[in-house]
Design an enzyme around this catalytic site. Sequence first.
Site, mmCIF file in Angstrom:
data_model
loop_
_atom_site.group_PDB
_atom_site.id
_atom_site.type_symbol
_atom_site.label_atom_id
_atom_site.label_comp_id
_atom_site.label_asym_id
_atom_site.label_seq_id
_atom_site.Cartn_x
_atom_site.Cartn_y
_atom_site.Cartn_z
ATOM 1 N N CYS A 123 0.525 -1.328 -0.320
ATOM 2 C CA CYS A 123 -0.133 -0.121 0.323
ATOM 3 C C CYS A 123 0.930 1.366 0.092
ATOM 4 O O CYS A 123 1.511 1.739 -0.935
ATOM 5 C CB CYS A 123 -0.837 0.285 1.259
ATOM 6 S SG CYS A 123 -2.808 1.359 0.698
ATOM 7 N N HIS A 148 -3.226 -5.699 2.680
ATOM 8 C CA HIS A 148 -3.134 -5.947 3.587
ATOM 9 C C HIS A 148 -3.536 -7.263 4.292
ATOM 10 O O HIS A 148 -4.100 -8.430 3.111
ATOM 11 C CB HIS A 148 -3.660 -4.324 4.536
ATOM 12 C CG HIS A 148 -2.904 -3.474 4.383
ATOM 13 N ND1 HIS A 148 -1.947 -2.736 4.667
ATOM 14 C CD2 HIS A 148 -4.091 -2.259 3.338
ATOM 15 C CE1 HIS A 148 -1.989 -1.454 4.150
ATOM 16 N NE2 HIS A 148 -2.872 -1.164 3.137
HETATM 17 N N1 GLN Z 1 -2.397 6.692 2.117
HETATM 18 C C1 GLN Z 1 -2.050 6.133 1.346
HETATM 19 C C2 GLN Z 1 -3.595 5.899 0.426
HETATM 20 O O1 GLN Z 1 -4.208 6.323 1.182
HETATM 21 C C3 GLN Z 1 -1.984 4.814 2.082
HETATM 22 C C4 GLN Z 1 -2.421 4.300 2.784
HETATM 23 C C5 GLN Z 1 -2.323 2.742 2.811
HETATM 24 O O2 GLN Z 1 -1.304 2.645 3.426
HETATM 25 N N2 GLN Z 1 -3.156 2.142 3.132
HETATM 26 O O3 GLN Z 1 -3.982 5.602 -0.695
#
Ligand code: GLN
Length: 244
Positions: free
Chosen positions: A93, A189
């Site tokens: 992510c 995740h």
């Molecule tokens: N901040 C990033 C987004 O919202 C990554 C979020 C995350 O790692 N879950 O796209």
Amino acid sequence: MKVTIGHLYPDLFNLYGDSGNVQCLKQRLVWRDMEAEVCPLCAGEEIDFGKLDIVVWGGGADKGQALAVEYLERIGPEFRDYVEDGGVVLAVCGAFQLLGNYYQAGEERIKGLGILDIHTERCDERLVGNVVLESPLVATPVVGFENHAGRTIIGDCTPLGKVLYGRGNTGDGGYEGVVYRNVIGTYLHGPLLPKNPEVCDWLLERALARRYGEGVKLTELSDEAELRANRNMVERLSAGRKGR
Ligand code: GLN
């Protein structure tokens, strides 16, 4: 045989239990009577990429991503060489986004490492929920959980998989993640690896081959419980019941 796992910036990037990926890699080595060393690599620390076999980098909020830029600038050249030399990386992510050229978060452009020729734009709607992919890397469907505002345009890069359920890189493009050399970048995740032991073993195999040569084979583990959980999620989602 020993595998050294670098856990990159656990102090800034560890959303939704992503550090479970490190534990999973370690445990699957221990079960095979192999040695595993985990090195937490906190922001600002010197990193000796030469001693690392796998880099695991978890998800992070926009704030943590912006904070990481100055540290990434310092490690960028060596990180790039590590990847080009076949170093294994799992980036989830926020980390996946920062392997790319940039993450445009509203007015702010957060500079990435440019290791992957991709870029990300933040949108108002967050993409949240369970995901199932079909990936050429593994036989079993890949399951995980996404929660991101960013839409990642991967251009000519190879995706990790085709989205069977969920949203993926852009929400409507039908693909998720990127595979480049021995790097997996993904929005998933979960943590990803305990839910998808075959993906874990793909990373371990690549790491062992790079360090010890292609001859090293991983012994089979039963994975009965893991595969049952995986199958349960796939069935739940394909039956149209939204997983929690
Ligand atoms: N901040 C990033 C987004 O919202 C990554 C979020 C995350 O790692 N879950 O796209």
